[in-house]
Design a protein around this motif. Structure first.
Motif, mmCIF file in Angstrom:
data_model
loop_
_atom_site.group_PDB
_atom_site.id
_atom_site.type_symbol
_atom_site.label_atom_id
_atom_site.label_comp_id
_atom_site.label_asym_id
_atom_site.label_seq_id
_atom_site.Cartn_x
_atom_site.Cartn_y
_atom_site.Cartn_z
ATOM 1 N N ARG A 252 82.690 -6.899 13.664
ATOM 2 C CA ARG A 252 82.138 -5.333 14.262
ATOM 3 C C ARG A 252 83.200 -5.037 15.135
ATOM 4 N N LEU A 253 84.315 -5.452 15.366
ATOM 5 C CA LEU A 253 85.369 -5.147 16.292
ATOM 6 C C LEU A 253 86.032 -3.904 15.965
ATOM 7 N N ARG A 254 86.265 -3.741 14.751
ATOM 8 C CA ARG A 254 87.153 -2.692 14.280
ATOM 9 C C ARG A 254 86.519 -2.171 12.690
ATOM 10 N N GLY A 255 87.107 -0.656 12.350
ATOM 11 C CA GLY A 255 86.623 -0.359 11.232
ATOM 12 C C GLY A 255 85.449 0.418 10.866
ATOM 13 N N PRO A 256 84.984 0.379 9.716
ATOM 14 C CA PRO A 256 83.564 0.880 9.560
ATOM 15 C C PRO A 256 82.509 0.229 9.995
ATOM 16 N N GLY A 257 81.674 0.823 10.652
ATOM 17 C CA GLY A 257 80.334 0.178 11.279
ATOM 18 C C GLY A 257 80.694 -0.497 12.584
ATOM 19 N N LYS A 258 81.942 -0.176 13.186
ATOM 20 C CA LYS A 258 82.303 -0.707 14.336
ATOM 21 C C LYS A 258 81.090 -0.562 15.452
#
Length: 565
Positions: free
Chosen positions: A500-506
Motif C-alpha cells: 500500500r506504499l505506492r500505486g493504485p490503492g495507496k
C-alpha cells in the motif's frame, strides 16, 4: 513475450491518477458477481468498491467468515473447523493491507478473534450491504455474445426460488477446503472395521473421545492439532503418517512469531542466491537442534523445502510423554485394530480420524473450468487462460507458506483492475506457458501429492502479482528517500502494508503501519510490565553494523584515491 515480475518492474506503468481521470465518466459501473463471503469474498467486495465497480456477493450460508466461522454442525458446501482452532499465521502477517488488526489482539488468534476482525473489516468498509445471504449459485455461463461483451449469466437460488442476472465479471471465492478427501479405497479392511471413523472436518471437540484409543491419519497441521488435543482425554493416540514431516513451532527466536522472523525480503534474497541443498541443510539442522526428528520418528525422507512444514508447538511434548505414539502408514484394518506398514499392530482401536485433506470443484462452472486431480490451469493462480475475455477470476485458490488473506486481497486488487481494462494479460499461449513452467518447477521441488497442486512461494508470488497490479514497493527508491522505512521493508517482516506504499490503492497509513508493526507484535505480550525493560536490539540485526562500517571505510578509501592530488 512472457510477462514476468522483472520485466514488469522495468516498465513505466501508466500514471494511475491520470488513468482514473481519463476513465471517469466514460465507463458505466460494471456489475461483478462475487461467489462466497469468506475472507476472499469480503476482500473482493472491497476491492470492487475501491475500483468503482458494483459487486454483488452470493453466500450460501447465513453469515460471513467461510472457513473461520465455527459451527457446531458441519454445513454442506462449506469448510468446517474444530472448536479449539488457532490460526498458524501471526496477526501482522495475515491482516488486510489497509486495516491492521487491533494491537491488543494476540499474535496467533483463536478463530473467534479472527471472526471479530472480519466483522470489523466488513463494518468499517460497508461490505455487508453487498452480500446476499442464503443464496446458492446454481450456474455461471457465458452469454451468447461473450466474445465481445465478456458477460456472464449467473443463476442463483434463494429459498427454493431461482433468479438470473447478467454480470460483467465473476470472482470465484469458494476456497479449496470444502469437500473432504476421504481415501477409503487406500485402506483395505476399513469396510469391516467395527469402530468409528470420520474425517477431521467432522471433529469438533475432544470430550466424546474420552478414554478411547484413537488413530489419527495424516500429519498436516490439522492432524497434528487433533492428535495433540485428543491426547489430553483419550486413553492413547496413534499418529499415522506416510512420509513424516518437519515440525515448526509458532514461537520463534526470542519469542517472536516465527513468520515475522523468516518471511522477510532479506531471507528471500538469501534463498534466491544460496544453493537449495545448503538451505535445506541449515533448516534441518536448526529444527533438529530443538528436537531430533529421527529420534521422534518424524523425519521424512524428503528435504525441508520439498513439503510444507507442519506447525505444532506441542507435538514433541506429547510424544516424549507417551500420549502420542508415531506410527507408519496403515497397511490394512482388522475388525478391531490396524496393521501398519512396518508390520506392527495395534488392537482395540475405537476411533479413526482421517486428516487427509480436501478436494475442490466448481460445479456451477462446468463448461468453463475443469479440475483434474486437484489441478486447475490458472494464470498466476487467478485467470483461466483460454477465455476470450478476462472477466473470470479465482481468488484465494492457492497455497503458500504464509497467510492467504493478503494473497487473496492482492489477487482481488489485480483482478478488479483487469476487469476495468486498466491492466492487461498476455496472450493465451504465453499464459499457458507460464502455467506449465510453474507446474514443472513445483513438481521438481515438492513431493507428489494432491496437496501440492496450488503451491507458490509467498514473497515472490506477492511481488509478482503486485508488479502486475502496479503496487510493488520500490526498494532502491525507498533506500534513497526513506532509509528508515527501507530498512524495515527489507529486513523486517514482509507485512501486507508494503503493498500500500505506492500505486493504485495507496494508503497514507502504510508507512506508519510498517514502522509500528513491532510495537503491535509486542503489545499483547506485555500483560506483566517489568520495572525495567531488558529488551535489546534483536541479535539477527547486529551484523548490519559491521557491514555498514566496512562499507563506510571502503567508500572513504576510494574517495581519498579519487581526489588524491
Amino acid at each position: 513475450m512472457r510477462l514476468s515480475a522483472l520485466s514488469c518492474a522495468r516498465r513505466s506503468p501508466r500514471p494511475w491518477r491520470q488513468t482514473q481521470r481519463r476513465e471517469a465518466g466514460s465507463m458505466a459501473r460494471k456489475r461483478i458477481a462475487v461467489i462466497g463471503a469468506g475472507v476472499c469474498g469480503l476482500s473482493s467486495v472491497k476491492c470492487c468498491l475501491d475500483e468503482g465497480l458494483e459487486p454483488t456477493c452470493f453466500e450460501r450460508s447465513h453469515d460471513i467468515g467461510g472457513l473461520w466461522r465455527f459451527e457446531e454442525n458441519p454445513e454442506e458446501g462449506r469448510a468446517s473447523i474444530y472448536k479449539s482452532v488457532i490460526i498458524n499465521t501471526s496477526k501482522e502477517m495475515m491482516c488486510f493491507s489497509d486495516f491492521p488488526i487491533p494491537e491488543d489482539y494476540p499474535n496467533y488468534m483463536h478463530h473467534s478473534k479472527v471472526m471479530e476482525y472480519f466483522r470489523m473489516y466488513a463494518e468499517r468498509f460497508g461490505l455487508l450491504r453487498h452480500v446476499r445471504f442464503q443464496t446458492n449459485v446454481v450456474s455461471v455461463t457465458k452469454r451468447p455474445d461473450f466474445s465481445t461483451s465478456g458477460q456472464w449469466d449467473v443463476v442463483t437460488e434463494t429459498e427454493g426460488k431461482q433468479d438470473s442476472a447478467v454480470f460483467d465479471g465473476v470472482m470465484v471465492c469458494t476456497g479449496h477446503h470444502t469437500h473432504p478427501h476421504l481415501p477409503l479405497a487406500s485402506f483395505p479392511g476399513i469396510d469391516t472395521f467395527k469402530g468409528r471413523f470420520l474425517h477431521s472436518r467432522d471433529y469438533k471437540e475432544p470430550q466424546e473421545f474420552s478414554g478411547k484409543r484413537v488413530v489419527v491419519v495424516g500429519i498436516g497441521s490439522s492432524g497434528t492439532d487433533l492428535a495433540v488435543e485428543l491426547s489430553h482425554t483419550a486413553e492413547q493416540v496413534f499418529l499415522s503418517t506416510r512420509r513424516g514431516a518437519w515440525i515448526l513451532g509458532r514461537v520463534g527466536e526470542e519469542g517472536y512469531p516465527i513468520d515475522t522472523i523468516h518471511v522477510t525480503r532479506y531471507e528471500e534474497s538469501l534463498r534466491r542466491i544460496a544453493p537449495l541443498p545448503l538451505l535445506n541443510y541449515f533448516s534441518e539442522k536448526k529444527l533438529n537442534a530443538k528436537f531430533n526428528h529421527a529420534l521422534y520418528g518424524l523425519q521424512p525422507a524428503h528435504r525441508f523445502s520439498s513439503q510444507h512444514p507442519t506447525f505444532s508447538d506441542d507435538l514433541p511434548n506429547c510424544i516424549i510423554s507417551g500420549k502420542v505414539l508415531v506410527k507408519t502408514n496403515i497397511r490394512e484394518f482388522t475388525e478391531t485394530g490396524a496393521i501398519f506398514e512396518d508390520g506392527t499392530r495395534e488392537e482395540d482401536i475405537d476411533v479413526v480420524v482421517f486428516a487427509t485433506g480436501y478436494s475442490f470443484s466448481f460445479p456451477f462452472l462446468r463448461d468453463c473450468v475443469s479440475v483434474t486431480d486437484n489441478q486447475v490451469s490458472l494464470y498466476k493462480f487467478t485467470f483461466p487462460p483460454q477465455l476470450e475475455k478476462p472477466t473470470l477470476a479465482f481468488i484465494g485458490l492457492i497455497q503458500v507458506l504464509g497467510a492467504v488473506m493478503p494473497v487473496a486481497e492482492l489477487q482481488a486488487r489485480w483482478a478488479t483492475r483487469v476487469f476495468k481494462g486498466l491492466s492487461g494479460l498476455p496472450s493465451a499461449s504465453d499464459m499457458e506457458a507460464d502455467i506449465a513452467r510453474k507446474r514443472e518447477e513445483m513438481a521438481k521441488r515438492y513431493v507428489k501429492s494432491q496437496r501440492y497442486t496450488l503451491q507458490a512461494d509467498y514473497v515472490p508470488y506477492m511481488d509478482e502479482v503486485a508488479c502486475l497490479a502496479g503496487v510493488q514497493p520500490k526498494l532502491l527508491s525507498l533506500f534513497l528517500t526513506d532509509p528508515k522505512l527501507a530498512m524495515e521493508v527489507f529486513f523486517g517482516p514482509c507485512t501486507p502494508y508494503q503493498y500500500r506504499l505506492r500505486g493504485p490503492g495507496k494508503w497514507d497509513g502504510a508507512r506508519n503501519a510498517i514502522l509500528s508493526q513491532r510495537e503491535r507484535i509486542i503489545k499483547p505480550l506485555k500483560t506483566r510490565v517489568l520495572a525495567k525493560d531488558t529488551r535489546t536490539l534483536e541479535p539477527r540485526y547486529l551484523w548490519i553494523f559491521p557491514i555498514v562500517a566496512l562499507a563506510a571505510v571502503i567508500f572513504a578509501y576510494f574517495q581519498v584515491l579519487l581526489f588524491k592530488p
